[in-house]
Every structure is written in C-alpha cells, then in structure tokens.
Design a protein around this motif. Structure first.
Motif, PDB file in Angstrom:
ATOM      1  N   TYR A  15     -22.066 110.307  15.382  1.00  0.00           N
ATOM      2  CA  TYR A  15     -21.408 110.048  14.106  1.00  0.00           C
ATOM      3  C   TYR A  15     -20.970 111.373  13.482  1.00  0.00           C
ATOM      4  CZ  TYR A  15     -20.345 108.734   9.365  1.00  0.00           C
ATOM      5  OH  TYR A  15     -19.691 108.568   8.176  1.00  0.00           O
ATOM      6  N   CYS A  41     -21.812 106.147  22.113  1.00  0.00           N
ATOM      7  CA  CYS A  41     -21.822 105.049  21.144  1.00  0.00           C
ATOM      8  C   CYS A  41     -21.501 105.655  19.785  1.00  0.00           C
ATOM      9  CB  CYS A  41     -23.191 104.375  21.123  1.00  0.00           C
ATOM     10  SG  CYS A  41     -23.671 103.703  22.715  1.00  0.00           S
ATOM     11  N   ASP A  42     -20.295 105.401  19.304  1.00  0.00           N
ATOM     12  CA  ASP A  42     -19.822 106.029  18.080  1.00  0.00           C
ATOM     13  C   ASP A  42     -19.935 105.064  16.906  1.00  0.00           C
ATOM     14  OD1 ASP A  42     -18.398 108.292  16.726  1.00  0.00           O
ATOM     15  OD2 ASP A  42     -17.000 106.650  16.338  1.00  0.00           O
ATOM     16  N   ASP A  43     -20.507 105.542  15.816  1.00  0.00           N
ATOM     17  CA  ASP A  43     -20.757 104.734  14.621  1.00  0.00           C
ATOM     18  C   ASP A  43     -19.671 104.951  13.566  1.00  0.00           C
ATOM     19  OD1 ASP A  43     -22.168 102.980  12.960  1.00  0.00           O
ATOM     20  OD2 ASP A  43     -23.395 104.581  12.114  1.00  0.00           O
ATOM     21  N   SER A  45     -17.008 107.175  13.445  1.00  0.00           N
ATOM     22  CA  SER A  45     -16.654 108.560  13.093  1.00  0.00           C
ATOM     23  C   SER A  45     -15.173 108.720  12.794  1.00  0.00           C
ATOM     24  CB  SER A  45     -16.984 109.498  14.250  1.00  0.00           C
ATOM     25  OG  SER A  45     -18.358 109.554  14.475  1.00  0.00           O
ATOM     26  N   VAL A  49     -12.534 111.106  18.618  1.00  0.00           N
ATOM     27  CA  VAL A  49     -13.663 110.901  19.525  1.00  0.00           C
ATOM     28  C   VAL A  49     -13.178 110.329  20.853  1.00  0.00           C
ATOM     29  CG1 VAL A  49     -15.848 109.686  19.851  1.00  0.00           C
ATOM     30  CG2 VAL A  49     -15.246 110.585  17.606  1.00  0.00           C
ATOM     31  N   ALA A  50     -12.242 109.395  20.800  1.00  0.00           N
ATOM     32  CA  ALA A  50     -11.730 108.765  22.026  1.00  0.00           C
ATOM     33  C   ALA A  50     -11.102 109.792  22.961  1.00  0.00           C
ATOM     34  CB  ALA A  50     -10.723 107.675  21.676  1.00  0.00           C
ATOM     35  N   CYS A  53     -13.859 111.811  24.740  1.00  0.00           N
ATOM     36  CA  CYS A  53     -14.514 111.002  25.778  1.00  0.00           C
ATOM     37  C   CYS A  53     -13.599 110.798  26.978  1.00  0.00           C
ATOM     38  CB  CYS A  53     -14.937 109.662  25.196  1.00  0.00           C
ATOM     39  SG  CYS A  53     -16.272 109.806  23.990  1.00  0.00           S
ATOM     40  N   LEU A  60     -16.569 105.052  25.996  1.00  0.00           N
ATOM     41  CA  LEU A  60     -16.776 105.076  24.547  1.00  0.00           C
ATOM     42  C   LEU A  60     -16.947 103.657  24.040  1.00  0.00           C
ATOM     43  CD1 LEU A  60     -16.756 106.384  21.710  1.00  0.00           C
ATOM     44  CD2 LEU A  60     -14.254 106.196  21.771  1.00  0.00           C
ATOM     45  N   LYS A  62     -17.088 102.086  20.427  1.00  0.00           N
ATOM     46  CA  LYS A  62     -16.815 102.482  19.045  1.00  0.00           C
ATOM     47  C   LYS A  62     -16.916 101.265  18.148  1.00  0.00           C
ATOM     48  CE  LYS A  62     -13.511 105.167  16.334  1.00  0.00           C
ATOM     49  NZ  LYS A  62     -14.401 106.229  15.932  1.00  0.00           N
ATOM     50  N   ASN A  65     -18.789 101.992  10.908  1.00  0.00           N
ATOM     51  CA  ASN A  65     -19.969 102.714  10.450  1.00  0.00           C
ATOM     52  C   ASN A  65     -20.987 101.736   9.870  1.00  0.00           C
ATOM     53  OD1 ASN A  65     -21.409 104.149   7.947  1.00  0.00           O
ATOM     54  ND2 ASN A  65     -21.162 105.562   9.640  1.00  0.00           N
TER      55      ASN A  65
END
Length: 70
Positions: A15, A41-43, A45, A49-50, A53, A60, A62, A65
């Motif tokens: 995150y 494992c993205d919360d 963000s 991020v993609a 990864c 990923l 995703k 939040n």
C-alpha cells in the motif's frame, strides 16, 4: 501413479510504498524457490503499481483500499 508438481506462492502486501516495491520484488525473486509465483496484493495504492509488477513478471491482485482490516 504420476507425481503432482507442487507450486508455491509468495505474497507481497502493498500500500503506497512504490519507492520500495521494485526492490522488494527483486529480493523475493532472488531468494524464492524457482517454482514459486510472486504475487503483489495491492490495497488501493496510488501510482503505477501495475507497471512495476508487469515489468518484473509478477501477478498483481489489486483491490480498493480496505485499510487495516484488509
């Protein structure tokens, strides 16, 4: 009876620490068993991020939040 190949997964919980993500992925990939799949494992963000990864061949997951309860 044929042997079943067992695969492993390593989850990185993330995150909003994009400045560290690439380094963490690299460290995990360097030390993980060769059959392990790295998953971020993205919360929810902010930021690309993609892209980080994808560039490193990491799966990923995703989601929105959910905070501490996630």
């Amino acid at each position: 009876m044929a042997a079943t190949k067992i695969t492993r997964g390593i989850a990185i919980l993330h995150y909003n620490r994009l400045e560290h993500l690439a380094e963490i992925i690299q460290a995990v990939q360097e030390t993980a068993p060769s059959d392990a799949r790295v998953v971020v494992c993205d919360d929810g963000s902010d930021g690309p991020v993609a892209d980080v990864c994808k560039d490193r061949g990491v799966l990923l997951i995703k989601g929105p939040n959910l905070g501490v309860s996630a």
